[in-house]
Design an enzyme around this catalytic site. Structure first.
Site, short mmCIF file in Angstrom:
data_model
loop_
_atom_site.label_atom_id
_atom_site.label_comp_id
_atom_site.label_asym_id
_atom_site.label_seq_id
_atom_site.Cartn_x
_atom_site.Cartn_y
_atom_site.Cartn_z
N LYS A 15 39.92 17.61 11.58
CA LYS A 15 41.05 17.97 12.41
C LYS A 15 40.50 18.71 13.62
O LYS A 15 39.41 19.28 13.57
CB LYS A 15 42.07 18.77 11.63
CG LYS A 15 41.58 20.02 10.93
CD LYS A 15 42.71 20.58 10.08
CE LYS A 15 42.33 21.88 9.40
NZ LYS A 15 41.70 21.65 8.09
N ASP B 278 42.04 28.40 14.92
CA ASP B 278 41.55 29.26 13.83
C ASP B 278 40.05 29.50 14.02
O ASP B 278 39.45 29.10 15.02
CB ASP B 278 41.86 28.65 12.45
CG ASP B 278 41.06 27.39 12.15
OD1 ASP B 278 40.63 26.73 13.11
OD2 ASP B 278 40.87 27.08 10.96
N ASP C 196 39.43 24.07 14.03
CA ASP C 196 39.99 22.77 13.68
C ASP C 196 41.52 22.84 13.59
O ASP C 196 42.19 21.81 13.62
CB ASP C 196 39.37 22.18 12.40
CG ASP C 196 39.43 23.11 11.22
OD1 ASP C 196 39.89 24.26 11.38
OD2 ASP C 196 39.02 22.68 10.11
N ARG C 197 42.08 24.06 13.50
CA ARG C 197 43.54 24.18 13.44
C ARG C 197 44.12 24.48 14.81
O ARG C 197 43.41 24.95 15.71
CB ARG C 197 43.95 25.31 12.49
CG ARG C 197 43.56 25.06 11.08
CD ARG C 197 44.13 26.14 10.18
NE ARG C 197 43.73 25.87 8.81
CZ ARG C 197 44.36 26.32 7.74
NH1 ARG C 197 45.42 27.09 7.89
NH2 ARG C 197 43.93 26.02 6.54
N SER D 291 36.56 28.82 7.63
CA SER D 291 37.73 28.49 8.44
C SER D 291 38.55 29.71 8.83
O SER D 291 38.04 30.61 9.47
CB SER D 291 38.56 27.47 7.67
OG SER D 291 39.56 26.95 8.51
N HIS D 292 39.81 29.73 8.41
CA HIS D 292 40.71 30.82 8.81
C HIS D 292 40.56 32.06 7.93
O HIS D 292 41.18 33.08 8.21
CB HIS D 292 42.15 30.32 8.74
CG HIS D 292 42.48 29.84 7.36
ND1 HIS D 292 41.99 28.65 6.87
CD2 HIS D 292 43.19 30.40 6.37
CE1 HIS D 292 42.41 28.51 5.62
NE2 HIS D 292 43.13 29.55 5.30
N ASP E 77 37.26 28.31 12.89
CA ASP E 77 36.34 27.20 13.15
C ASP E 77 36.97 26.16 14.08
O ASP E 77 36.40 25.07 14.28
CB ASP E 77 35.86 26.56 11.84
CG ASP E 77 36.98 25.93 11.04
OD1 ASP E 77 38.13 26.40 11.16
OD2 ASP E 77 36.72 24.98 10.29
#
Ligand code: VG1
Ligand code: CO
Length: 588
Positions: free
Chosen positions: A414, A304, A308-309, A121-122, A306
């Site tokens: 998300k 982010d 999703d944010r 992710s982030h 990936d």
């Protein structure tokens, strides 16, 4: 296609956290690390009756270092475990929500039993940074705790794994179908197709296109060198007619730009790391206005690694994620997918109570779950007769987390793009008449506060804390909870204190120790919890919240407002300022 069985030994610490297993990349590159986890996943799935043999598997990631190599390894292991079709995004890329969309809705003649998403992710990427893997089930959502616990158990007893060493490396840079050996089929396709197609069904792109075409409206979108770049180009430029110059950092990179980039390689959409975007929107790291704002775009957003944010910004204006989901909920009928309204909504426990206020007015349930998107999945699946025949259906449904995560039931992750389109759709619906001045993001937020009041909110992260100390602190706090009720600390009286335990209303599972929650008699709140996404050491998160009613002062600095709570939290927990890092700040 000869299957080899390789012997291996259990490796410590392969327990998936908030969102999958995350470790230093070099750990993943170590002998059998990836293989053990992947085999343990297949073994777990088989033992619960998931049809792996002859099944279809999705494998893709956010493009960070080691993504491509890991995809080849997983493909070879999948085939050895009986999988007959593997679906891979071109260049190995698929955003997390896109992978969810592919698992749920791609029409390829087969229904995937799930997919591996390769992402931390982030967290920064690179050989010296982080890598991650998680398994998403048939519903497109991260495996729930019952499944991840089983995977972990298997990693502790694993003795061998299966692999087809002779299976050719797939050229993932070219779209196409590869049929290998005994009818094993690998499809490489454009990972944006299904997700963008789905979003077109959720939103009215034509209406958003008209907003973007307004002469008095401009926008920028920062993909932060993560996986979102190709999606951003397709949606904003190709479909919605925004100029190429609206795209920032739209080329995915293995290190998200690396240490020397403005974000220092943190593809993390917040005021601290999305440095370029935040400056462009006329704000500083504290969310305070800088400069006149003259040439500042009317709308800015970021994703982010990936994707999703999301972060939502207006002209010199920051929308906190907790407010964002509440504002979307309040304006939900602007979005075609939700034209008949919502049946339910949810937030993670540390997220502010802004959403609850909207839910109350709409007379719909607002569920409070532990941190992590996987807990929203059951609520969204509640209407699915196949799994939950006797449950009330809570969809259409939206949910959000304070950590810049927002989404709805179109997928089971998300969705950074969804959140941005939701805001654009709301703006479009309030700005249909071009002869009238633009209704801004700021005006929409202010209106919301004037209706519902404002939940002043702040989160502090204490990073790089020793695990043992962090665990001791949490268990001390848990013990204290028993006696805190009624106590007065620095002039504030404790209404309740507890260790948060979640009872899933759909599958009735119970998740304990999800954070310490202390509520005061004036409704203010302090929450402590340990992060579950780190790759080394511990991170303690402290969340502070104070509610101000609509008639109160809505224009204060949230930092100032929660300061007294911070002092109480520090006293209670013995935390010092040493490791403190301000994560989320907003100032009007
Ligand atoms: C963090 C956030 C949480 C989010 C999770 C995954 O978890 O707090 O809200 O769901 O990251 O997000 P933790 O356990 O570190 O607090 V992502 O975009 O890293 O998949
Ligand atoms: Co993410």
């Amino acid at each position: 296609l000869t299957v080899t069985t390789e012997s291996t030994e259990p490796i410590d610490g392969q327990k998936p956290g908030t969102s999958g297993l995350r470790k230093k990349t070099k750990v993943f590159m170590g002998k059998n690390y990836l293989e053990n986890f992947v085999q343990s996943t297949f073994t777990s799935l088989k033992s619960t009756g998931v049809p792996i043999e002859g099944g279809t598997l999705v494998v893709s990631g956010d493009g960070r270092y080691y993504n491509k190599e890991a995809i080849q390894v997983i493909t070879k292991m999948a085939v050895a475990n009986g999988v007959k079709a593997v679906w891979i995004g071109k260049d190995g890329l698929m955003s997390t929500p896109a992978a969810s969309a592919v698992i749920r809705c791609r029409e390829g003649g087969f229904v995937p039993f799930g997919g591996f998403i390769l992402s931390a992710s982030h967290n920064p990427g690179g050989i010296d940074e982080d890598f991650g893997i998680k398994f998403n089930c048939e519903n497109g959502g991260s495996a729930i705790e019952k499944v991840t616990d089983l995977i972990y158990q298997n990693t502790q007893s694993i003795k061998e794994y299966k692999i087809c060493k002779g299976f050719p490396n797939i050229d993932i840079s070219t779209c196409g179908t590869y049929v290998v050996g005994d009818k094993v089929r690998v499809d490489v396709f454009d990972g944006t197709e299904d997700h963008v197609g789905l979003l077109q069904k959720v939103f009215d792109f034509e209406a958003i296109k008209k907003l973007i075409a307004r002469k008095d409206f401009s926008m920028v979108y920062d993909s932060m060198n993560g996986v979102q770049g190709p999606y951003a180009r397709k949606v904003f430029v190709d479909e919605l007619g925004a100029p190429e110059s609206a795209l920032m950092n739209a080329i995915p990179k293995e290190d998200f730009g690396g240490k020397d980039s403005p974000s220092h390689g943190h593809a993390d959409p917040n005021l601290t790391y999305a440095v370029e975007l935040v400056a462009k929107m006329g704000l500083n790291k504290l969310g305070e206005r800088i400069g006149s704002g003259d040439s500042v775009p009317d709308f800015g957003a970021a994703a982010d690694g990936d994707a999703d944010r999301n972060m939502i910004l207006g002209k010199q204006w920051f929308v906190s994620p907790s407010d964002s989901v509440a504002i979307i909920a309040a304006n939900i009928s602007c979005i075609p997918f939700f034209k008949d309204g919502l049946n339910g909504c949810a937030r993670s426990m540390p997220t502010s109570g802004a959403l609850d206020l909207v839910a109350k007015k709409k007379k719909i349930p607002c569920f409070v779950t532990p941190t992590g998107w996987k807990f929203f999945g059951n609520l969204m699946d509640s209407g699915d007769e196949k799994y939950f025949p006797d449950t009330e259906c809570y969809t259409p449904f939206i949910c959000g987390e304070e950590s810049f995560g927002t989404g709805g039931n179109h997928v089971r992750e998300k969705d950074g793009m969804w959140a941005v389109l939701a805001w654009l759709q709301i703006l479009a619906s309030k700005n249909k008449d071009e002869s009238k001045p633009l209704v801004t993001v700021e005006a929409i937020t202010m209106d919301h506060w004037k209706t519902y009041g404002r939940n002043y909110y702040c989160r502090y992260d204490y990073e790089g804390v020793a695990s043992e100390g962090a665990n001791t602190m949490m268990s001390n706090l848990k013990e204290k909870c028993g006696t805190l009720k009624g106590e007065e600390i620095k002039g504030m009286k404790v209404e309740s204190a507890e260790s948060f335990e979640y009872h899933d209303p759909v599958d009735k599972s119970v998740s304990s120790n999800q954070g310490i929650k202390i509520i005061f008699t004036d409704g203010s709140r302090i929450v402590f919890r340990l992060s579950g996404t780190g790759s080394a050491g511990a991170t303690i998160r402290l969340y502070l919240e104070k509610y101000e009613k609509p008639s109160g002062n809505l224009a204060l600095s949230q930092f100032e407002v929660v300061k007294p709570l911070a002092a109480i939290a520090l006293e209670m927990s013995d935390l010092t300022g040493k490791h403190r890092k301000l994560h989320v700040l907003r100032k009007p």
